[in-house]
Motif scaffolding. Structure first.
Motif, short mmCIF file in Angstrom:
data_model
loop_
_atom_site.label_atom_id
_atom_site.label_comp_id
_atom_site.label_asym_id
_atom_site.label_seq_id
_atom_site.Cartn_x
_atom_site.Cartn_y
_atom_site.Cartn_z
N LYS A 145 0.94 -1.26 0.13
CA LYS A 145 0.11 0.12 -0.10
C LYS A 145 0.90 1.17 0.21
O LYS A 145 1.88 1.50 0.72
N TYR A 147 1.66 5.36 0.28
CA TYR A 147 1.35 6.21 1.30
C TYR A 147 -0.12 6.98 1.16
O TYR A 147 -0.90 7.21 2.08
N GLN A 150 -2.84 4.66 2.04
CA GLN A 150 -2.77 4.26 3.51
C GLN A 150 -3.54 5.56 4.27
O GLN A 150 -4.62 5.38 4.98
N GLU A 153 -7.47 5.75 3.24
CA GLU A 153 -8.01 4.71 4.25
C GLU A 153 -8.29 5.25 5.61
O GLU A 153 -9.40 5.25 6.27
N TYR A 154 -7.24 5.75 6.29
CA TYR A 154 -7.35 6.20 7.40
C TYR A 154 -8.54 7.48 7.54
O TYR A 154 -9.26 7.50 8.39
#
Length: 217
Positions: A145, A147, A150, A153-154
């Motif tokens: 994944k 950055y 990531q 998704e966060y």
């Protein structure tokens, strides 16, 4: 170079193509030689068609899934992973100010290398090299994944949006430096990053943002 050829399983006819494929523009401008950028352009297409062929023949899922998987498998982070397995960075010719090759440079050189193989030995040889140096590591790509992914998704956990603003900020025309900012809800600056491409700058901005909102990034 002999060790690299052995890893690739090839016997070059025109070694100049491979040297060019591994020559960064910084070295070329300092020494008056050819660099890899035109080969990179061709290599991108070569890898795209080989990856498409491989997925079509080996994955029976629908077009949407295959398109997503191909994009994941040919993006910068994936190409860098494949290149690392060849220790490609050790063969790069860099200028005095570029002694440590960045991820984007190594990924670009990997694309250029496939162009060199295609031009020198033909598409079938490029397919065989692909089977040798890419296919074994495709399972790793599925869990890789970047950055930006990531961070997305966060942030989605809080049902909020991200926007990236990318501008060219400095450097010579053959080696520009880009700056990217990532904003939450279009207003709150989460992170900034620099890179030799817009993609790299955005990834570095996302990385900085993650380091602020998530531990151990």
């Amino acid at each position: 170079m002999k060790t690299l050829y052995e890893k690739l399983g090839i016997t070059p006819k025109n070694e100049k193509l491979y040297i060019q494929a591994l020559t960064h523009s910084s070295f070329a401008h300092e020494n008056g030689t050819e660099h890899y950028e035109r080969l990179e352009f061709l290599g991108d297409a070569v890898i795209q068609i080989i990856m498409s062929d491989y997925l079509y023949k080996n994955d029976l899922r629908d077009q949407g899934f295959l398109t997503k998987r191909r994009a994941q498998s040919v993006r910068e982070e994936a190409l860098f992973l494949f290149a690392e397995k060849l220790n490609l960075a050790a063969y790069l010719k860099l200028g005095n100010g570029e002694q440590n090759a960045k991820q984007s440079v190594i990924a670009d050189a990997f694309e250029a290398l496939f162009a060199a193989i295609y031009l020198d030995l033909g598409i079938q040889s490029a397919f065989l090299v692909f089977e040798k140096v890419v296919v074994p590591y495709l399972p790793l790509v599925e869990t890789l994944k970047d950055y930006k992914t990531q961070l997305q998704e966060y942030i989605q956990l809080e049902r909020k949006s991200l926007t990236y603003n990318t501008v060219k900020v400095s450097g010579p025309s053959h080696r520009p430096t880009f700056k990217a900012d990532v904003y939450l809800e279009g207003e709150i600056l989460l992170g900034s990053g620099l890179g030799q491409s817009k993609t790299e700058a955005q990834q570095n901005a996302a990385k900085q943002a993650l380091s602020k909102v998530v531990k151990d990034v």
